[in-house]
Design a protein around this motif. Structure first.
Motif, PDB file in Angstrom:
ATOM      1  N   SER A  30     -23.606  50.460 -15.932  1.00 63.92           N
ATOM      2  CA  SER A  30     -24.291  51.756 -15.889  1.00 63.92           C
ATOM      3  C   SER A  30     -25.642  51.576 -15.205  1.00 63.92           C
ATOM      4  O   SER A  30     -26.092  50.447 -14.984  1.00 63.92           O
ATOM      5  CB  SER A  30     -24.519  52.268 -17.310  1.00 63.92           C
ATOM      6  OG  SER A  30     -25.489  51.467 -17.974  1.00 63.92           O
ATOM      7  N   TYR A  31     -26.278  52.675 -14.886  1.00 69.65           N
ATOM      8  CA  TYR A  31     -27.664  52.573 -14.441  1.00 69.65           C
ATOM      9  C   TYR A  31     -28.494  52.091 -15.626  1.00 69.65           C
ATOM     10  O   TYR A  31     -28.286  52.522 -16.759  1.00 69.65           O
ATOM     11  CB  TYR A  31     -28.187  53.920 -13.961  1.00 69.65           C
ATOM     12  CG  TYR A  31     -27.527  54.410 -12.688  1.00 69.65           C
ATOM     13  CD1 TYR A  31     -27.362  53.579 -11.597  1.00 69.65           C
ATOM     14  CD2 TYR A  31     -27.085  55.722 -12.582  1.00 69.65           C
ATOM     15  CE1 TYR A  31     -26.766  54.028 -10.431  1.00 69.65           C
ATOM     16  CE2 TYR A  31     -26.491  56.186 -11.416  1.00 69.65           C
ATOM     17  CZ  TYR A  31     -26.332  55.331 -10.354  1.00 69.65           C
ATOM     18  OH  TYR A  31     -25.742  55.775  -9.204  1.00 69.65           O
ATOM     19  N   PRO A  32     -29.438  51.195 -15.402  1.00 70.90           N
ATOM     20  CA  PRO A  32     -30.238  50.676 -16.514  1.00 70.90           C
ATOM     21  C   PRO A  32     -31.344  51.642 -16.936  1.00 70.90           C
ATOM     22  O   PRO A  32     -31.882  52.393 -16.124  1.00 70.90           O
ATOM     23  CB  PRO A  32     -30.829  49.390 -15.940  1.00 70.90           C
ATOM     24  CG  PRO A  32     -30.863  49.614 -14.464  1.00 70.90           C
ATOM     25  CD  PRO A  32     -29.715  50.511 -14.140  1.00 70.90           C
ATOM     26  N   ILE A  33     -31.662  51.583 -18.211  1.00 70.81           N
ATOM     27  CA  ILE A  33     -32.813  52.299 -18.760  1.00 70.81           C
ATOM     28  C   ILE A  33     -33.926  51.271 -18.908  1.00 70.81           C
ATOM     29  O   ILE A  33     -33.701  50.192 -19.468  1.00 70.81           O
ATOM     30  CB  ILE A  33     -32.497  52.911 -20.136  1.00 70.81           C
ATOM     31  CG1 ILE A  33     -31.410  53.973 -20.010  1.00 70.81           C
ATOM     32  CG2 ILE A  33     -33.753  53.494 -20.770  1.00 70.81           C
ATOM     33  CD1 ILE A  33     -30.963  54.551 -21.338  1.00 70.81           C
ATOM     34  N   ILE A  34     -35.097  51.603 -18.407  1.00 69.74           N
ATOM     35  CA  ILE A  34     -36.233  50.689 -18.546  1.00 69.74           C
ATOM     36  C   ILE A  34     -37.350  51.373 -19.326  1.00 69.74           C
ATOM     37  O   ILE A  34     -37.497  52.584 -19.305  1.00 69.74           O
ATOM     38  CB  ILE A  34     -36.768  50.197 -17.186  1.00 69.74           C
ATOM     39  CG1 ILE A  34     -37.327  51.359 -16.350  1.00 69.74           C
ATOM     40  CG2 ILE A  34     -35.692  49.422 -16.439  1.00 69.74           C
ATOM     41  CD1 ILE A  34     -38.076  50.914 -15.103  1.00 69.74           C
ATOM     42  N   LYS A  35     -38.121  50.541 -20.023  1.00 66.97           N
ATOM     43  CA  LYS A  35     -39.294  51.045 -20.735  1.00 66.97           C
ATOM     44  C   LYS A  35     -40.508  50.780 -19.870  1.00 66.97           C
ATOM     45  O   LYS A  35     -40.698  49.659 -19.388  1.00 66.97           O
ATOM     46  CB  LYS A  35     -39.446  50.341 -22.084  1.00 66.97           C
ATOM     47  CG  LYS A  35     -40.665  50.824 -22.864  1.00 66.97           C
ATOM     48  CD  LYS A  35     -40.690  50.280 -24.277  1.00 66.97           C
ATOM     49  CE  LYS A  35     -41.139  48.869 -24.328  1.00 66.97           C
ATOM     50  NZ  LYS A  35     -41.386  48.381 -25.694  1.00 66.97           N
ATOM     51  N   VAL A  36     -41.302  51.809 -19.638  1.00 62.29           N
ATOM     52  CA  VAL A  36     -42.540  51.647 -18.866  1.00 62.29           C
ATOM     53  C   VAL A  36     -43.724  52.006 -19.749  1.00 62.29           C
ATOM     54  O   VAL A  36     -43.611  52.803 -20.671  1.00 62.29           O
ATOM     55  CB  VAL A  36     -42.537  52.512 -17.576  1.00 62.29           C
ATOM     56  CG1 VAL A  36     -41.497  52.019 -16.590  1.00 62.29           C
ATOM     57  CG2 VAL A  36     -42.335  53.978 -17.876  1.00 62.29           C
ATOM     58  N   SER A  37     -44.849  51.405 -19.442  1.00 60.64           N
ATOM     59  CA  SER A  37     -46.068  51.676 -20.204  1.00 60.64           C
ATOM     60  C   SER A  37     -46.586  53.071 -19.874  1.00 60.64           C
ATOM     61  O   SER A  37     -46.172  53.703 -18.902  1.00 60.64           O
ATOM     62  CB  SER A  37     -47.135  50.630 -19.872  1.00 60.64           C
ATOM     63  OG  SER A  37     -47.575  50.798 -18.537  1.00 60.64           O
ATOM     64  N   SER A  38     -47.520  53.535 -20.669  1.00 58.96           N
ATOM     65  CA  SER A  38     -48.106  54.854 -20.426  1.00 58.96           C
ATOM     66  C   SER A  38     -48.873  54.897 -19.106  1.00 58.96           C
ATOM     67  O   SER A  38     -49.205  55.972 -18.619  1.00 58.96           O
ATOM     68  CB  SER A  38     -49.018  55.260 -21.588  1.00 58.96           C
ATOM     69  OG  SER A  38     -50.061  54.320 -21.743  1.00 58.96           O
ATOM     70  N   ASP A  39     -49.127  53.743 -18.476  1.00 55.41           N
ATOM     71  CA  ASP A  39     -49.757  53.707 -17.155  1.00 55.41           C
ATOM     72  C   ASP A  39     -48.928  54.461 -16.119  1.00 55.41           C
ATOM     73  O   ASP A  39     -49.458  54.927 -15.119  1.00 55.41           O
ATOM     74  CB  ASP A  39     -49.942  52.262 -16.665  1.00 55.41           C
ATOM     75  CG  ASP A  39     -50.964  51.495 -17.479  1.00 55.41           C
ATOM     76  OD1 ASP A  39     -51.720  52.130 -18.238  1.00 55.41           O
ATOM     77  OD2 ASP A  39     -50.994  50.258 -17.366  1.00 55.41           O
ATOM     78  N   TYR A  40     -47.633  54.580 -16.376  1.00 56.75           N
ATOM     79  CA  TYR A  40     -46.739  55.306 -15.462  1.00 56.75           C
ATOM     80  C   TYR A  40     -47.258  56.717 -15.212  1.00 56.75           C
ATOM     81  O   TYR A  40     -47.130  57.258 -14.117  1.00 56.75           O
ATOM     82  CB  TYR A  40     -45.331  55.347 -16.057  1.00 56.75           C
ATOM     83  CG  TYR A  40     -44.378  56.271 -15.343  1.00 56.75           C
ATOM     84  CD1 TYR A  40     -43.792  55.900 -14.138  1.00 56.75           C
ATOM     85  CD2 TYR A  40     -44.068  57.523 -15.862  1.00 56.75           C
ATOM     86  CE1 TYR A  40     -42.914  56.749 -13.479  1.00 56.75           C
ATOM     87  CE2 TYR A  40     -43.202  58.372 -15.202  1.00 56.75           C
ATOM     88  CZ  TYR A  40     -42.622  57.982 -14.017  1.00 56.75           C
ATOM     89  OH  TYR A  40     -41.766  58.838 -13.374  1.00 56.75           O
TER      90      TYR A  40
END
Length: 171
Positions: free
Chosen positions: A74-84
């Motif tokens: 599947s397409y991956p889910i990534i966690k990004v910081s609030s800096d995004y």
């Protein structure tokens, strides 16, 4: 992520209701998810099929790209910081408030040398266009990698992939 993957693989049972997903993630309103074993719980949901959820906190950009190009994943889910959110028009974070420093999750659709195509579930909140809910957003690759790694240099990533194992129903 699951809906697109199920459509690609022609396996409708991989899709889950929002209520079921919240239960798997131990999601609580206004607080987020509290489960650290989402991949294990998700794999249990797919026990009738040769698929499993995978989680890694050590992937690099090359490995992430490989997952997006793999038809068996599947397409991956990534966690990004609030800096995004620093580059998202219409959204401001307050660094001094722990509530506003929550992590954000994106689905990575494609990666090239300069940009990354992601599905951002918050995109519709920051746009007047009502059709943006399902439209991918192009993000600078290096900026996304910086937000993905965060301060702790951890790259949380979750995806579903086909396994070579046969299910009990196949015997």
């Amino acid at each position: 992520m699951l809906e697109e993957f199920s459509g690609r693989k022609k396996i409708p049972d991989l899709t889950l209701s929002l209520r079921r997903i919240k239960k798997i993630c131990d999601y609580r309103n206004q607080q987020g998810s509290f489960s650290l074993e989402i991949d294990t719980r998700l794999t249990a949901e797919f026990s009738d099929y040769p698929y499993e959820a995978s989680f890694s906190d050590e992937l690099g950009p090359g490995q992430l790209k490989k997952i997006t190009q793999d038809y068996q994943s599947s397409y991956p889910i990534i966690k990004v910081s609030s800096d995004y959110f620093e580059n998202v028009v219409g959204y401001k974070t307050q660094r001094d408030s722990p509530e506003n420093q929550r992590s954000h999750y994106l689905i990575v659709v494609a990666i090239n040398d300069k940009t990354t195509l992601v599905y951002d579930p918050f995109a519709s909140y920051f746009s007047n266009d009502t059709n943006t809910l399902m439209d991918p957003v192009e993000v600078d690759k290096q900026e996304l990698i910086r937000c993905w790694r965060g301060e702790l240099e951890v790259t949380d990533t979750l995806w579903v992939e086909q396994t070579n194992q046969r299910t009990l129903g196949e015997y």
